[in-house]
Design a protein around this motif. Structure first.
Motif, PDB file in Angstrom:
ATOM      1  N   ALA A 181      40.282  35.630  22.694  1.00  0.00           N
ATOM      2  CA  ALA A 181      41.706  35.443  22.958  1.00  0.00           C
ATOM      3  C   ALA A 181      42.073  33.987  22.690  1.00  0.00           C
TER       4      ALA A 181
ATOM      5  N   THR B 263      41.292  35.792  33.732  1.00  0.00           N
ATOM      6  CA  THR B 263      40.706  36.733  32.769  1.00  0.00           C
ATOM      7  C   THR B 263      39.894  37.790  33.514  1.00  0.00           C
TER       8      THR B 263
ATOM      9  N   ALA C 197      42.126  40.321  34.954  1.00  0.00           N
ATOM     10  CA  ALA C 197      42.616  41.255  33.929  1.00  0.00           C
ATOM     11  C   ALA C 197      41.544  42.270  33.524  1.00  0.00           C
TER      12      ALA C 197
ATOM     13  N   GLY D 260      38.362  41.355  32.461  1.00  0.00           N
ATOM     14  CA  GLY D 260      37.403  40.786  31.522  1.00  0.00           C
ATOM     15  C   GLY D 260      36.084  40.456  32.202  1.00  0.00           C
TER      16      GLY D 260
ATOM     17  N   ILE E 229      32.778  36.105  30.384  1.00  0.00           N
ATOM     18  CA  ILE E 229      33.845  35.210  29.940  1.00  0.00           C
ATOM     19  C   ILE E 229      33.291  33.821  29.648  1.00  0.00           C
TER      20      ILE E 229
ATOM     21  N   SER F  89      35.568  43.582  27.282  1.00  0.00           N
ATOM     22  CA  SER F  89      36.553  44.434  27.935  1.00  0.00           C
ATOM     23  C   SER F  89      36.337  45.879  27.523  1.00  0.00           C
TER      24      SER F  89
ATOM     25  N   LEU G  16      45.834  40.444  29.516  1.00  0.00           N
ATOM     26  CA  LEU G  16      45.629  39.008  29.724  1.00  0.00           C
ATOM     27  C   LEU G  16      46.953  38.302  29.984  1.00  0.00           C
TER      28      LEU G  16
ATOM     29  N   TYR H 100      47.744  36.165  33.263  1.00  0.00           N
ATOM     30  CA  TYR H 100      48.002  34.734  33.138  1.00  0.00           C
ATOM     31  C   TYR H 100      49.371  34.378  33.717  1.00  0.00           C
TER      32      TYR H 100
ATOM     33  N   VAL I 215      49.449  35.344  24.087  1.00  0.00           N
ATOM     34  CA  VAL I 215      48.032  35.536  23.804  1.00  0.00           C
ATOM     35  C   VAL I 215      47.882  36.315  22.504  1.00  0.00           C
TER      36      VAL I 215
ATOM     37  N   VAL J 229      44.810  38.155  20.292  1.00  0.00           N
ATOM     38  CA  VAL J 229      43.445  38.621  20.514  1.00  0.00           C
ATOM     39  C   VAL J 229      42.876  39.228  19.232  1.00  0.00           C
TER      40      VAL J 229
END
Length: 179
Positions: free
Chosen positions: A6, A28, A31, A33, A36, A49, A61, A65, A75, A77
C-alpha cells in the motif's frame, strides 16, 4: 493470503497530517492486515490480507486510517509482484531515456483513461517525458520536480489523483518485499 503493498498519499506533511509509522502499523492491523512492515515515513506499507482485490484492501485501509487519524488518507494498493514489475519497467525506461533529472512514478488506484495517457505521452516538453503503463505514470524529468512543466501540466493532472514515489524508492520496496 496475498501480499500487498500500500502506498499512502499526503501523510507526514505539515503539522496536521502526522501519521507515525507505528500508528500506520496499528491501523493496518485494525483493517485486518497481518505481517505488516513499513519503509520510510512516506507511507509505504507491506501487508498480508485475506481480501481478494486491491480495491478491497485499499477501501479497508482508507477507512481504518481515517478512523485512526481523523483525516482521509488516500491509498493505492498493488500486489507485491506488481510493484516489482513497475520498478523493473521504470528501470528500463530510465536506462533507455537517460533523464538528466529525477524519475518519479505516480501510482493510481485505477488506470488513467487511454485518451489521458495519449495526451501526456504526446506532450513535447524539452527534457521531460511521461510514459503511462497500467496504473503507473513514469515521469522522466530533465530537471527537478519543482521546475517540471510536465508535472504541472493539465495533461498530467488529467491522469487522476495518485501518489508519487521516486524510482529509487520503488526499487527498494520491490527488493525488500517483492523478490
Amino acid at each position: 493470503m496475498a501480499t500487498w503493498v500500500a502506498f499512502l498519499r499526503a501523510i507526514n506533511l505539515g503539522p496536521t497530517r502526522k501519521f507515525p509509522m507505528s500508528a500506520v502499523v496499528a491501523a493496518t492491523e485494525a483493517a485486518g492486515g497481518t505481517d505488516i512492515a513499513t519503509h520510510l515515513a512516506t507511507g509505504n506499507v507491506r501487508l498480508s490480507s485475506t481480501k481478494r482485490s486491491a480495491a478491497a484492501v485499499a477501501k479497508a485501509l482508507a477507512a481504518a486510517y481515517a478512523a485512526d487519524r481523523g483525516f482521509d488518507v488516500p491509498v493505492v494498493v498493488f500486489r507485491a509482484s506488481e510493484v516489482a514489475e513497475i520498478a523493473r519497467r521504470g528501470r528500463e525506461l530510465e536506462d533507455e531515456h537517460q533523464p538528466k533529472g529525477k524519475h518519479y512514478v505516480t501510482l493510481f488506484p485505477e488506470p488513467p483513461s487511454p485518451a489521458a495517457a495519449r495526451a501526456i505521452e504526446s506532450l513535447d516538453l524539452p527534457g521531460d517525458r511521461c510514459v503511462v503503463a497500467g496504473r503507473a505514470a513514469y515521469a522522466l524529468l530533465g530537471g527537478d520536480i519543482h521546475d517540471s512543466k510536465l508535472l504541472r501540466s493539465r495533461e498530467f493532472r488529467a491522469l487522476g489523483e495518485g501518489t508519487a514515489r521516486t524510482l529509487t524508492v520503488l526499487e527498494a520496496v520491490a527488493r525488500k518485499w517483492a523478490e
